[in-house]
Write a protein that holds these residues in place. Structure first.
Motif, PDB file in Angstrom:
ATOM      1  N   SER A   1     -11.928   2.948 -10.382  1.00  0.00           N
ATOM      2  CA  SER A   1     -12.357   1.591 -10.045  1.00  0.00           C
ATOM      3  C   SER A   1     -11.166   0.653  -9.877  1.00  0.00           C
ATOM      4  CB  SER A   1     -13.291   1.061 -11.131  1.00  0.00           C
ATOM      5  OG  SER A   1     -13.696  -0.255 -10.855  1.00  0.00           O
TER       6      SER A   1
ATOM      7  N   SER B   1      -9.088 -12.338   1.979  1.00  0.00           N
ATOM      8  CA  SER B   1      -8.617 -12.206   0.603  1.00  0.00           C
ATOM      9  C   SER B   1      -7.864 -13.448   0.181  1.00  0.00           C
ATOM     10  CB  SER B   1      -7.725 -10.965   0.485  1.00  0.00           C
ATOM     11  OG  SER B   1      -7.269 -10.795  -0.821  1.00  0.00           O
TER      12      SER B   1
ATOM     13  N   GLU C   1      -9.196  -6.822 -11.284  1.00  0.00           N
ATOM     14  CA  GLU C   1      -8.204  -5.832 -11.695  1.00  0.00           C
ATOM     15  C   GLU C   1      -7.690  -6.108 -13.106  1.00  0.00           C
ATOM     16  OE1 GLU C   1      -6.116  -8.822  -8.930  1.00  0.00           O
ATOM     17  OE2 GLU C   1      -8.026  -7.756  -9.038  1.00  0.00           O
TER      18      GLU C   1
ATOM     19  N   ASN D   1      -6.087  -4.068   1.923  1.00  0.00           N
ATOM     20  CA  ASN D   1      -6.954  -4.105   3.105  1.00  0.00           C
ATOM     21  C   ASN D   1      -6.666  -5.370   3.896  1.00  0.00           C
ATOM     22  OD1 ASN D   1      -8.911  -3.911   5.010  1.00  0.00           O
ATOM     23  ND2 ASN D   1     -10.650  -3.965   3.600  1.00  0.00           N
TER      24      ASN D   1
ATOM     25  N   GLU E   1      -9.638   1.282  -6.445  1.00  0.00           N
ATOM     26  CA  GLU E   1     -10.478   0.707  -5.396  1.00  0.00           C
ATOM     27  C   GLU E   1     -10.355  -0.817  -5.357  1.00  0.00           C
ATOM     28  OE1 GLU E   1     -14.289   2.168  -6.460  1.00  0.00           O
ATOM     29  OE2 GLU E   1     -13.937   4.189  -5.663  1.00  0.00           O
ATOM     30  N   THR E   2     -10.247  -1.441  -6.511  1.00  0.00           N
ATOM     31  CA  THR E   2     -10.117  -2.897  -6.565  1.00  0.00           C
ATOM     32  C   THR E   2      -8.781  -3.348  -5.978  1.00  0.00           C
ATOM     33  OG1 THR E   2     -11.521  -2.997  -8.533  1.00  0.00           O
ATOM     34  CG2 THR E   2     -10.117  -4.899  -8.093  1.00  0.00           C
TER      35      THR E   2
ATOM     36  N   ASP F   1       0.829  -1.202   0.000  1.00  0.00           N
ATOM     37  CA  ASP F   1       0.000   0.000   0.000  1.00  0.00           C
ATOM     38  C   ASP F   1       0.867   1.256   0.000  1.00  0.00           C
ATOM     39  OD1 ASP F   1      -2.141   1.703   0.163  1.00  0.00           O
ATOM     40  OD2 ASP F   1      -2.640   1.237   2.231  1.00  0.00           O
TER      41      ASP F   1
ATOM     42  N   ALA G   1      -9.705  -7.444   5.386  1.00  0.00           N
ATOM     43  CA  ALA G   1     -10.645  -8.160   4.526  1.00  0.00           C
ATOM     44  C   ALA G   1     -10.139  -9.558   4.216  1.00  0.00           C
ATOM     45  CB  ALA G   1     -10.835  -7.389   3.218  1.00  0.00           C
TER      46      ALA G   1
ATOM     47  N   THR H   1      -7.001  -1.771  -3.802  1.00  0.00           N
ATOM     48  CA  THR H   1      -7.055  -1.525  -2.358  1.00  0.00           C
ATOM     49  C   THR H   1      -7.823  -2.635  -1.651  1.00  0.00           C
ATOM     50  OG1 THR H   1      -6.961   0.875  -2.706  1.00  0.00           O
ATOM     51  CG2 THR H   1      -7.830   0.093  -0.580  1.00  0.00           C
ATOM     52  N   ARG H   2      -8.942  -3.014  -2.218  1.00  0.00           N
ATOM     53  CA  ARG H   2      -9.770  -4.048  -1.591  1.00  0.00           C
ATOM     54  C   ARG H   2      -9.082  -5.408  -1.610  1.00  0.00           C
ATOM     55  NH1 ARG H   2     -13.656  -3.322  -4.624  1.00  0.00           N
ATOM     56  NH2 ARG H   2     -13.296  -4.999  -6.127  1.00  0.00           N
ATOM     57  N   GLU H   3      -8.435  -5.736  -2.701  1.00  0.00           N
ATOM     58  CA  GLU H   3      -7.884  -7.082  -2.853  1.00  0.00           C
ATOM     59  C   GLU H   3      -6.490  -7.261  -2.254  1.00  0.00           C
ATOM     60  OE1 GLU H   3      -9.415  -9.747  -4.065  1.00  0.00           O
ATOM     61  OE2 GLU H   3     -11.225  -8.553  -4.283  1.00  0.00           O
TER      62      GLU H   3
END
Length: 844
Positions: free
Chosen positions: A822, A838, A778, A833, A825-826, A522, A836, A828-830
């Motif tokens: 998008s 994963s 992604e 984070n 954001e993808t 990150d 989360a 970051t989420r995958e």
């Protein structure tokens, strides 16, 4: 003896005046005014060098501290927590004979405290036999009941021990504090040595000073031996509370120096009673944790439920023997000052020896006789909590008024077991360099011991801390204290030693680069984004500034107005401007404000984000890369120069800073291994550059069909593509050709298409990208972005609509902006984070 009668080599000359403080032992000057013999190899060369030459050398030392980013954090400063490390250029020198006595005493004390811990967390015979009051153990917050009867490797609780030493007026060394929890300062001691040996290399060699490298190699080998599993090549991590900790620089510095991975609590997880490092490539087993945070924070399940810095389940993993923690959890128990008065008897009982170095006289107020003594002698004592408490300063009785003494005594008598009193030691003095003069300051020396081979090895030196003034007796950095390198003089040239091992374990060839925690990925991603964001803003400002003073032909005016639209569209100016003199003056203020204004989220803010992320990645990026990022912030003007010089100063800063960013980009391209770390850094750069280029086209070219040549020239120059365009089309300016170069030309490293092509390559290589038959989110977004520009027909994006607007271009750019957002954001989420669930966090 009169100092004027001493031999010239045995005293200071008049060009280096120094007046020791009467009533205190001075480390450099003897009572007769002569230099102590072991100081002469330092002072005599300095006197020959002269004040001016020494000042020039120290200027280089200060620059080195600044370039290296050697800092510590101050919690009480509302403006900023980060301060440059306060190193004094005159080291403290200790005689080798005296040092041998210190070594012996510290080895004994570390052994004693380790034996006390082993008993208190084991059979507790010391409590049963009445050698230590239970009131000093069970109420102590540092006594961790879950650690009782938990076996520790080789019976070692204190893998690293530190003691704070002070010298009394009679020359006797005393221990005034023990550091057993997570002793700090060894990294700063090493940094001090690196600076002082560079500032005074000839003096350092001539004085035959003992090296520190042997100590750190001993430390590294001792840690390797503690690993419960793969002793030949264990995975060792340094657990830090994070960047806001007081000594975070040291955590990153030592992790890098010793070759360990720096982690925070969120980077680790416990599965089946085993600790794993969460990386993008899966879960990697951890064998040993070097903790740099208090043990109570290490496990919210068993130690302190409110901790957000620890690893849930760590205590159970330690209990199962699958991981070792150094220092052992619970070792902070003997850091309290309260047991100090009992140590002589404990030493005789446990080691059958007399205590070789006395501790400062201590009275635990829980004993009636001690309470009575404290009540009658408060003026000569220092009052402290019986158990260490963060943020509670010592109370010096000599500084209290009668009313304050009565208040303190009332508080002590209300709860006597909660307080200890210690004799106030008249700290010795040492010269410090201030404004070209030598002035005396009080000092405390912190020395370090590492458990090795059934005993302890001592660092031949340490961290010397000095007070801010003679009236101040606290050497803490939080209280404004400073530091010194500590030289132990030898009798001959020291052995040459490096941390490069002569014989390494034989390992299989590996090109794996997947030990990248999500937090680090990150930070690398956003470092890439902020670097590009800063460069884009600088290029816009550099393009506009010279055009503000060109002759006012139509081409120049069109260029200025285009620059104003770009600046306003990216949020760096108030609004697009009309073609008036007042508007041009307002544009000049906006551009100069972009450079000199440090308020809000402007250029300066973005530069500080670059530096902040580089700071968080100190253990991951090269020293050269860090120096470049640190230099970028140093180039930032502190204040705006006088009015006549602002334009030229702004242009000089922009030219220099863009060159600095180019150096970082070149270093990343040529020096970083093509692993996930480099990949996320470059993905951040590509996403940001694509986003900036889309906005540049949106606001620079616009969607109206008319386009002046000056407008297109500004667009190309800001995009760093003017030379390429002219090499192809000479002086002819056409909107469709500009669009082709900046939007769809994959050979132009500044084009949108080039960024999408690189992103397409990167997402294909991400961990877990091929774990499923279906393409990941992604990958699908990256394909969509690249396909959109590859299928775009530039001439169709031009003015083909009846209303005279580039509606298709507007629709395409809006689509690209949405999909870039998008994609971020993808990712970051995958991947970023940690909370989360994963696909990347699985045991390989």
């Amino acid at each position: 003896m009169n100092p004027e009668l001493a031999h010239p080599e045995e005293r200071l000359n008049r060009s280096w005046p120094y007046a020791p403080n009467a009533g205190f032992y001075d480390e450099m000057v003897a009572p007769d005014g002569s230099l102590r013999p072991y100081w002469r190899p330092l002072i005599n060369p300095l006197q020959e060098m002269g004040e001016r030459a020494f000042a020039l050398r120290w200027q280089d030392g200060r620059r080195l501290i600044h370039e290296n980013g050697t800092t510590y954090n101050v919690y009480t400063d509302p403006q900023t927590t980060e301060r440059p490390w306060p190193l004094d250029p005159i080291p403290l020198i200790l005689d080798s004979v005296e040092w041998a006595q210190i070594e012996t005493a510290i080895v004994q004390r570390a052994t004693l405290l380790n034996a006390i811990l082993a008993d208190l967390y084991g059979p507790q015979n010391l409590l049963r036999d009445g050698l230590l009051p239970p009131e000093l153990v069970f109420p102590n917050p540092a006594f961790l009941r879950p650690c009782c009867h938990v076996p520790v490797p080789s019976g070692v609780y204190l893998h690293l021990y530190a003691a704070d030493l002070a010298r009394s007026p009679d020359g006797q060394w005393w221990v005034i504090a023990d550091r057993t929890q997570a002793p700090s300062g060894a990294g700063y001691a090493l940094e001090n040595r690196l600076v002082s040996s560079r500032v005074l290399p000839d003096v350092f060699r001539g004085a035959h000073i003992h090296r520190l490298a042997t100590f750190f190699e001993t430390y590294r080998e001792a840690l390797r031996a503690l690993a419960p599993g793969r002793k030949e090549n264990p995975r060792i991590v340094v657990l830090t509370p994070g960047p806001y900790n007081e000594t975070y620089f040291e955590h990153a510095f030592l992790a890098r120096y010793l070759g360990y991975t720096l982690v925070e609590g969120g980077d680790l997880t416990v599965r089946d009673d085993r600790v794993f490092l969460k990386t993008l490539g899966g879960l990697l087993p951890v064998d040993l944790i070097v903790r740099r945070q208090d043990d109570t924070y290490c496990d919210p399940l068993e130690l302190w439920p409110e901790s957000i810095l620890g690893v849930p389940g760590l205590m159970q993993a330690v209990r199962s023997g699958t991981v070792t923690v150094a220092n052992a959890l619970g070792s902070g128990l003997v850091e309290s000052a309260a047991p100090a008065g009992f140590l002589p008897a404990l030493c005789a009982h446990l080691l059958s020896e007399e205590l070789k170095m006395p501790g400062v006289a201590t009275w635990w107020c829980g004993e009636p006789a001690a309470l009575s003594f404290v009540s009658q002698n408060l003026s000569n004592l220092v009052i402290k909590p019986a158990f260490p408490a963060a943020g509670v300063p010592p109370i010096f009785g000599v500084r209290l008024s009668e009313a304050e003494k009565a208040s303190v005594l009332e508080e002590i008598h209300a709860n006597p077991r909660a307080f200890v009193a210690q004799e106030q030691v008249a700290l010795s003095t040492v010269p410090v360099w201030e404004d070209g003069r030598l002035n005396p300051r009080h000092l405390v020396v912190r020395v370090y011991a590492v458990a090795s081979g059934g005993s302890y090895s001592i660092m031949p030196g340490g961290l010397t801390r000095v007070t801010s003034s003679l009236d101040h007796l606290v050497t803490s950095m939080q209280s404004g204290g400073g530091s010194k390198d500590t030289w132990v003089a030898g009798k001959g040239p020291p052995s040459q030693f490096s941390l490069l091992p002569s014989v390494s374990p034989r390992l299989d060839v590996s090109r794996a680069t997947f030990d990248l925690p999500s937090r680090v990925a990150d930070n690398l991603f956003w470092l890439g984004r902020y670097v590009e964001r800063v460069e884009a803003a600088m290029r816009i400002a550099r393009t506009i500034l010279p055009r503000l003073f060109q002759e006012s032909d139509l081409t120049a005016v069109a260029g200025v107005m285009t620059g104003a639209r770009i600046l306003a569209g990216l949020g760096y100016a108030r609004q697009p401007l009309a073609q008036t003199g007042n508007s041009l003056a307002a544009l000049e203020r906006d551009v100069l404000g972009l450079v000199f204004d440090h308020e809000g989220r402007n250029l300066a803010w973005n530069i500080r984000q670059v530096r902040r992320l580089g700071w968080l990645l100190r253990d991951r990026i090269s020293a050269d890369a860090w120096r470049i990022l640190n230099q970028l912030e140093q180039q930032l003007p502190d204040t705006a120069p006088p009015e006549p010089f602002r334009i030229s100063a702004a242009q000089a800063f922009l030219d220099e800073a863009i060159s600095t960013l180019a150096a970082f980009a070149g270093l990343a391209m040529e020096s970083m291994t093509r692993g996930d770390g480099w990949r996320f850094l470059d993905m951040g750069r590509r996403i940001e550059r694509a986003s900036q280029m889309v906005e540049l086209i949106r606001h620079g070219l616009g969607f109206e069909c008319e386009a002046e040549s000056g407008q297109l020239e500004v667009l190309l120059q800001t995009a760093d593509s003017l030379i390429t365009y002219r090499s192809r089309y000479l002086t002819s300016m056409q909107p469709d050709l500009v669009l082709d170069l900046l939007l769809v030309d994959e050979a132009n490293p500044r084009s949108v298409a080039y960024q999408f092509a690189r992103l397409r390559e990167h997402v294909d290589q991400l961990p877990g990208g091929h774990a499923s038959i279906r393409r990941s989110a992604e990958v699908r977004i990256a394909i969509s972005l690249l396909t959109a520009v590859q299928l775009a027909e530039v001439r169709e994006l031009e003015c083909t609509e009846p209303d005279g607007r580039r509606n298709r271009l507007e629709a395409l750019l809006s689509r690209l902006t949405t999909e870039l957002r998008s994609l971020t954001e993808t990712l970051t989420r995958e991947y970023f984070n940690q909370a989360a669930p994963s696909r990347q966090f699985s045991v390989p």
